[in-house]
Design an enzyme around this catalytic site. Structure first.
Site, PDB file in Angstrom:
ATOM      1  N   ASN A 111      -1.437   6.323  -3.491  1.00 17.33           N
ATOM      2  CA  ASN A 111      -0.364   7.297  -3.217  1.00 17.33           C
ATOM      3  C   ASN A 111       0.651   7.420  -4.354  1.00 17.33           C
ATOM      4  OD1 ASN A 111      -1.443   7.960  -0.739  1.00 17.33           O
ATOM      5  ND2 ASN A 111      -0.109   6.593   0.421  1.00 17.33           N
ATOM      6  N   TYR A 123       3.622   2.177   1.509  1.00 18.93           N
ATOM      7  CA  TYR A 123       4.378   2.582   2.685  1.00 18.93           C
ATOM      8  C   TYR A 123       5.853   2.201   2.504  1.00 18.93           C
ATOM      9  CZ  TYR A 123      -0.269   3.528   4.452  1.00 18.93           C
ATOM     10  OH  TYR A 123      -1.540   4.011   4.605  1.00 18.93           O
ATOM     11  N   ASN A 129       0.771  -1.253   0.000  1.00 20.55           N
ATOM     12  CA  ASN A 129       0.000   0.000   0.000  1.00 20.55           C
ATOM     13  C   ASN A 129       0.800   1.300   0.000  1.00 20.55           C
ATOM     14  OD1 ASN A 129      -2.009  -1.846   0.027  1.00 20.55           O
ATOM     15  ND2 ASN A 129      -2.839  -1.344   2.045  1.00 20.55           N
TER      16      ASN A 129
HETATM   17  C1  LIG Z   1     -11.198   1.428   6.344  1.00 21.26           C
HETATM   18  C2  LIG Z   1     -10.057   0.649   5.765  1.00 21.26           C
HETATM   19  C3  LIG Z   1      -8.848   0.609   6.422  1.00 21.26           C
HETATM   20  C4  LIG Z   1      -7.780  -0.151   5.930  1.00 21.26           C
HETATM   21  N1  LIG Z   1      -6.610  -0.213   6.641  1.00 21.26           N
HETATM   22  C5  LIG Z   1      -5.614  -1.012   6.225  1.00 21.26           C
HETATM   23  C6  LIG Z   1      -4.442  -1.177   7.021  1.00 21.26           C
HETATM   24  O1  LIG Z   1      -4.322  -0.640   8.124  1.00 21.26           O
HETATM   25  N2  LIG Z   1      -3.464  -1.981   6.538  1.00 21.26           N
HETATM   26  C7  LIG Z   1      -3.567  -2.629   5.326  1.00 21.26           C
HETATM   27  O2  LIG Z   1      -2.648  -3.345   4.930  1.00 21.26           O
HETATM   28  N3  LIG Z   1      -4.676  -2.498   4.564  1.00 21.26           N
HETATM   29  C8  LIG Z   1      -5.709  -1.738   4.993  1.00 21.26           C
HETATM   30  N4  LIG Z   1      -6.856  -1.647   4.258  1.00 21.26           N
HETATM   31  C9  LIG Z   1      -7.026  -2.525   3.066  1.00 21.26           C
HETATM   32  C10 LIG Z   1      -7.755  -3.826   3.465  1.00 21.26           C
HETATM   33  O3  LIG Z   1      -6.954  -4.616   4.332  1.00 21.26           O
HETATM   34  C11 LIG Z   1      -8.152  -4.685   2.237  1.00 21.26           C
HETATM   35  O4  LIG Z   1      -6.998  -5.070   1.550  1.00 21.26           O
HETATM   36  C12 LIG Z   1      -9.077  -3.915   1.311  1.00 21.26           C
HETATM   37  O5  LIG Z   1     -10.157  -3.356   2.045  1.00 21.26           O
HETATM   38  C13 LIG Z   1      -9.628  -4.803   0.202  1.00 21.26           C
HETATM   39  O6  LIG Z   1     -10.410  -5.854   0.725  1.00 21.26           O
HETATM   40  P1  LIG Z   1     -12.026  -5.795   0.680  1.00 21.26           P
HETATM   41  O7  LIG Z   1     -12.408  -5.573  -0.740  1.00 21.26           O
HETATM   42  O8  LIG Z   1     -12.454  -7.138   1.211  1.00 21.26           O
HETATM   43  O9  LIG Z   1     -12.460  -4.669   1.566  1.00 21.26           O
HETATM   44  C14 LIG Z   1      -7.926  -0.874   4.715  1.00 21.26           C
HETATM   45  C15 LIG Z   1      -9.163  -0.816   4.041  1.00 21.26           C
HETATM   46  C16 LIG Z   1     -10.215  -0.079   4.549  1.00 21.26           C
HETATM   47  C17 LIG Z   1     -11.541  -0.074   3.817  1.00 21.26           C
END
Ligand SMILES: Cc1cc2nc3c(=O)[nH]c(=O)nc-3n(C[C@H](O)[C@H](O)[C@H](O)COP(=O)(O)O)c2cc1C
Length: 364
Positions: free
Chosen positions: A234, A179, A177
């Site tokens: 990003n 970072y 992501n």
């Molecule tokens: C509110 C929110 C916060 C997230 N925070 C993180 C995080 O702290 N670390 C991370 O690796 N991904 C984070 N993600 C990404 C999720 O872990 C996941 O990869 C993404 O939501 C896609 O999966 P989904 O389609 O099932 O939601 C976040 C996503 C959302 C929606």
């Protein structure tokens, strides 16, 4: 149902293959200390095969974008996390902590003493940092000198030690992501000409050093890594993602990790590229593979049944459904997530999504 067979990740036996994805929710207390509300939120989700916590900062200089983003760089934070792990364990669950350093995706207003964010090269992230004074463009980061890198690896090790004291079941290294670790991997953000840039080996060096440092504390069977080969968040990019991520997966494969965790783009954008790159990584990495990114129950079952994934992580679905496995098992409808309460706030949109039983007794 494939999602409901048991599976081992490292030394941990999981009762199902449904993972709670890491989800930043910005609800820690002052000092970035996890609290009772956080413990309740996670304990409500303990029926997941594995919970991975939100991204947790390894150092005050690792770039948090809110005072309510939790850390694990001091004893008080470890004490707060102990309450969270105790609550999850008391409800029969298992939890890994996601350790992260935001690198260039930060801002002096978010860092102690107005320090500059750091990155592999002086290239700013695209987009806005959400600072205490409102959104501001990401600044050009301080390009880390080679001699500054061991101190950052040591921050991950220090955090990993505190995570052990806080009784986590393992550690996930946040290499995804946009970072810091991801910034080193991809050549859109890494233009270095020293031992940390250029060749695949050099760009993967920081990831592998951090992973080795965490393994030294936890053992490889308690360490996982998250990567996001195609995520453009990003302003991230790479001229040849297949090459660098297949290389990283091969190198991580030699470390006998508990798992590798891949974030795929949502299915609509992903049709062309994601299956190919996931396939390459699946070939290179022989251990358990977790996939995340827009999975429904049906797609998840197909992925596990086909052998492309061993486990599936769910993000938004877990925000709104504390009892996601039970809903999948019974075919019950899912609660819809409320985006306005994703980041920051209180119990609303955090601990008040109803579990199936409560929802059924309300309608009875
Ligand atoms: C509110 C929110 C916060 C997230 N925070 C993180 C995080 O702290 N670390 C991370 O690796 N991904 C984070 N993600 C990404 C999720 O872990 C996941 O990869 C993404 O939501 C896609 O999966 P989904 O389609 O099932 O939601 C976040 C996503 C959302 C929606």
């Amino acid at each position: 149902m494939p999602l409901f067979s048991s599976v081992r990740i490292g030394s941990l036996a999981l009762p199902n293959r449904i993972v709670m994805a890491p989800l930043t929710r910005r609800r820690a207390s002052a000092g970035k200390i996890p609290n009772e509300l956080n413990a309740l939120h996670y304990a409500q989700r303990a029926s997941a095969g594995l919970i991975i916590t939100e991204s947790v900062e390894v150092d005050p200089r690792s770039g948090g974008n809110a005072p309510t983003r939790p850390g694990i760089f001091n004893e008080s934070q470890a004490e707060g996390w102990r309450k969270v792990t105790e609550a999850i364990h008391a409800h029969g669950g298992r939890v890994y902590i996601q350790l992260s350093h935001l690198g260039r995706a930060s801002h002096p207003l978010m860092l102690v003493d107005d320090q500059e964010p750091v990155g592999p090269s002086p290239i700013a992230a695209e987009g806005m940092a959400f600072t205490p004074q409102g959104p501001k463009p990401f600044p050009v980061p301080h390009a880390l000198e080679e001699k500054e890198i061991p101190a950052i690896v040591a921050q991950f090790a220090h955090a990993a030690r505190l995570a052990k004291a806080a009784n986590f079941d393992g550690v996930e290294i946040h290499g995804a992501n946009g970072y810091l670790i991801d910034e080193f991997l991809r050549d859109g953000s890494n233009r270095r000409t020293d031992n940390y840039g250029g060749s695949l080996e050099n760009r993967a060096r920081f990831l592998l050093e951090v992973t080795e440092a965490v393994i030294a504390i936890w053992g490889s069977d308690r360490v996982g890594v998250r990567l996001s080969p195609l995520n453009t968040f990003n302003g991230m990019s790479d001229s040849n993602p297949r090459e660098i991520f297949a290389y990283a997966a091969q190198a991580l494969n030699r470390m006998n990790l508990a798992y590798l965790h891949l974030v795929e783009p949502a299915p609509a954008e992903a049709e062309k590229t994601a299956p190919e790159i996931t396939g390459l990584i699946r070939e290179a990495f022989k251990g358990p593979l977790i996939l995340a990114g827009g999975y429904t129950k049906e797609r998840a079952e197909q992925a596990v049944a086909s052998g492309i994934a061993d486990l599936i992580a769910f993000g938004e679905a877990y925000i709104a459904n504390p009892d996601l496995p039970e809903r999948f098992r019974t075919g019950a409808a899912l609660n819809a997530p409320d985006r306005s309460t994703f980041y920051g706030g209180d119990s609303k949109g955090y601990t008040d999504y109803p579990a199936l039983e409560a929802a059924m007794s309300e309608t009875a």
